[in-house]
Design a protein around this motif. Structure first.
Motif, PDB file in Angstrom:
ATOM      1  N   LYS A  15       0.804  -1.216   0.000  1.00 47.55           N
ATOM      2  CA  LYS A  15       0.000   0.000   0.000  1.00 47.55           C
ATOM      3  C   LYS A  15       0.846   1.281   0.000  1.00 47.55           C
ATOM      4  O   LYS A  15       0.357   2.339  -0.382  1.00 47.55           O
ATOM      5  CB  LYS A  15      -0.933   0.022   1.220  1.00 47.55           C
ATOM      6  CG  LYS A  15      -1.821  -1.213   1.365  1.00 47.55           C
ATOM      7  CD  LYS A  15      -2.800  -1.351   0.222  1.00 47.55           C
ATOM      8  CE  LYS A  15      -3.720  -2.557   0.435  1.00 47.55           C
ATOM      9  NZ  LYS A  15      -4.667  -2.741  -0.685  1.00 47.55           N
ATOM     10  N   ARG A  16       2.087   1.199   0.472  1.00 48.13           N
ATOM     11  CA  ARG A  16       2.940   2.380   0.578  1.00 48.13           C
ATOM     12  C   ARG A  16       3.777   2.548  -0.688  1.00 48.13           C
ATOM     13  O   ARG A  16       4.080   1.569  -1.392  1.00 48.13           O
ATOM     14  CB  ARG A  16       3.864   2.268   1.793  1.00 48.13           C
ATOM     15  CG  ARG A  16       3.130   2.094   3.136  1.00 48.13           C
ATOM     16  CD  ARG A  16       2.430   3.371   3.553  1.00 48.13           C
ATOM     17  NE  ARG A  16       1.774   3.244   4.857  1.00 48.13           N
ATOM     18  CZ  ARG A  16       2.372   3.525   6.015  1.00 48.13           C
ATOM     19  NH1 ARG A  16       3.639   3.918   6.040  1.00 48.13           N
ATOM     20  NH2 ARG A  16       1.710   3.408   7.153  1.00 48.13           N
ATOM     21  N   GLY A 194       4.852  -3.482  10.833  1.00 51.42           N
ATOM     22  CA  GLY A 194       4.282  -3.991   9.586  1.00 51.42           C
ATOM     23  C   GLY A 194       4.165  -5.502   9.575  1.00 51.42           C
ATOM     24  O   GLY A 194       3.352  -6.058   8.833  1.00 51.42           O
ATOM     25  N   MET A 198       0.048  -7.564  11.060  1.00 47.63           N
ATOM     26  CA  MET A 198      -0.575  -8.357  10.012  1.00 47.63           C
ATOM     27  C   MET A 198      -0.506  -9.864  10.245  1.00 47.63           C
ATOM     28  O   MET A 198      -1.329 -10.622   9.713  1.00 47.63           O
ATOM     29  CB  MET A 198       0.094  -8.052   8.653  1.00 47.63           C
ATOM     30  CG  MET A 198       0.139  -6.577   8.269  1.00 47.63           C
ATOM     31  SD  MET A 198      -1.488  -5.783   8.272  1.00 47.63           S
ATOM     32  CE  MET A 198      -2.347  -6.781   7.065  1.00 47.63           C
ATOM     33  N   ASN A 226       2.470  -9.501   3.641  1.00 44.75           N
ATOM     34  CA  ASN A 226       1.871  -8.996   2.402  1.00 44.75           C
ATOM     35  C   ASN A 226       0.627  -9.791   2.022  1.00 44.75           C
ATOM     36  O   ASN A 226      -0.351  -9.227   1.506  1.00 44.75           O
ATOM     37  CB  ASN A 226       2.903  -9.031   1.277  1.00 44.75           C
ATOM     38  CG  ASN A 226       3.928  -7.916   1.390  1.00 44.75           C
ATOM     39  OD1 ASN A 226       3.651  -6.857   1.966  1.00 44.75           O
ATOM     40  ND2 ASN A 226       5.121  -8.134   0.849  1.00 44.75           N
ATOM     41  N   GLY A 229      -2.398  -8.430   3.614  1.00 38.52           N
ATOM     42  CA  GLY A 229      -2.807  -7.086   3.224  1.00 38.52           C
ATOM     43  C   GLY A 229      -1.662  -6.144   2.925  1.00 38.52           C
ATOM     44  O   GLY A 229      -1.800  -5.231   2.125  1.00 38.52           O
ATOM     45  N   TYR A 231      -0.293  -3.625   4.524  1.00 38.58           N
ATOM     46  CA  TYR A 231      -0.695  -2.224   4.659  1.00 38.58           C
ATOM     47  C   TYR A 231       0.447  -1.289   5.060  1.00 38.58           C
ATOM     48  O   TYR A 231       0.303  -0.075   4.986  1.00 38.58           O
ATOM     49  CB  TYR A 231      -1.829  -2.110   5.689  1.00 38.58           C
ATOM     50  CG  TYR A 231      -3.133  -2.703   5.194  1.00 38.58           C
ATOM     51  CD1 TYR A 231      -3.863  -2.089   4.174  1.00 38.58           C
ATOM     52  CD2 TYR A 231      -3.619  -3.897   5.718  1.00 38.58           C
ATOM     53  CE1 TYR A 231      -5.038  -2.642   3.712  1.00 38.58           C
ATOM     54  CE2 TYR A 231      -4.800  -4.457   5.262  1.00 38.58           C
ATOM     55  CZ  TYR A 231      -5.511  -3.831   4.257  1.00 38.58           C
ATOM     56  OH  TYR A 231      -6.677  -4.391   3.788  1.00 38.58           O
ATOM     57  N   ASP A 232       1.571  -1.855   5.483  1.00 40.03           N
ATOM     58  CA  ASP A 232       2.671  -1.027   5.953  1.00 40.03           C
ATOM     59  C   ASP A 232       3.977  -1.610   5.436  1.00 40.03           C
ATOM     60  O   ASP A 232       4.027  -2.745   4.951  1.00 40.03           O
ATOM     61  CB  ASP A 232       2.675  -0.995   7.491  1.00 40.03           C
ATOM     62  CG  ASP A 232       3.488   0.152   8.075  1.00 40.03           C
ATOM     63  OD1 ASP A 232       4.100   0.912   7.299  1.00 40.03           O
ATOM     64  OD2 ASP A 232       3.506   0.301   9.311  1.00 40.03           O
TER      65      ASP A 232
END
Length: 245
Positions: A15-16, A194, A198, A226, A229, A231-232
């Motif tokens: 996402k980043r 991260g 998750m 990953n 998700g 997300y970080d």
């Protein structure tokens, strides 16, 4: 007699667009360091790099192991990084608010020393058991300690990323320092949030318990984050205590 085998890997996630994490491993120095930056794209990346570079600077110096006249190198690293970030902000006020979480693990003989600030974490995997060595310096951790919320609620709490302590955000910095004995086969995991945001502990244990090389374990941990998700940014550093035959 033991030696330390280390491997680190960092990934931007799904996402980043930039990676604010930083890590460094120096097996010859017995040092593994990880930092997670905050304060915006450029500032976050700089803050985490300030910390990893400070660690290598301190532990590479000739007197880093001189216990008689110098403060502990763990404390020296955090003090140096804190000062470098604050000085940078004075010269670059547009980066105000930058800082980083940090995990610094140093091995000397049969002992380890760990310095910790923020909500990145260090775990010890020993005899099939995963133990979190650090306590998050976060708003949600305080709520959890007081019994206001459950661990399940903590994982999804909307304020779970509010950090109460970070490197480079204040003139005074309190560092958690932990020491202990190592044992053959010990595996230390340092990671940014991260990973832990998750991936459940059970899956982390499954990956660490395999006979895979450290590099493969690191890849699997990041892939798991990953797959959940991403997300970080996610960074992991693995340090294994290996007997010298």
């Amino acid at each position: 007699m033991f030696k330390i085998a280390c491997h680190g890997k960092s990934d931007v996630g799904l996402k980043r667009t930039n990676n604010e994490d930083s890590f460094a491993v120096e097996q010859n120095l017995g040092v593994a360091v990880l930092a997670d930056g905050m304060g915006g794209a450029a500032a976050g990346e700089l803050a985490s790099r300030f910390f990893t570079r400070a660690a290598l600077e301190v532990f590479s110096s000739a007197d880093s192991n001189d216990d008689s006249n110098n403060p502990d190198p763990i404390e020296r690293t955090f003090t140096l990084a804190n000062r470098k970030i604050l000085d940078h902000v004075k010269e670059n006020p547009e980066h105000r608010g930058m800082g980083c979480t940090a995990e610094l693990l140093a091995f000397k003989g049969p002992r380890y020393c760990l310095g910790h600030v923020g909500d990145s974490r260090t775990y010890l995997f020993r005899n099939g058991q995963l133990t979190q060595l650090t306590r998050d310096h976060s708003f949600v951790q305080d709520l959890l300690d007081k019994g206001v919320i459950t661990p399940e609620e903590a994982r999804v709490h909307r304020f779970r990323h509010v950090i109460l302590r970070a490197v480079g955000t204040s003139e005074s910095l309190s560092v958690d320092v932990m020491r202990g004995e190592v044992a053959s086969g010990d595996l230390f995991l340092q990671c940014s949030d991260g990973l832990t945001d998750m991936v459940e502990d059970d899956l982390i244990v499954q990956i660490l318990a395999t006979g895979d090389p450290l590099g493969v374990k690191a890849e699997k941990l990041i892939s798991a984050a990953n797959a959940a998700g991403g997300y970080d940014n996610v960074t992991v550093v693995l340090s294994e205590v290996v007997p010298v035959v």
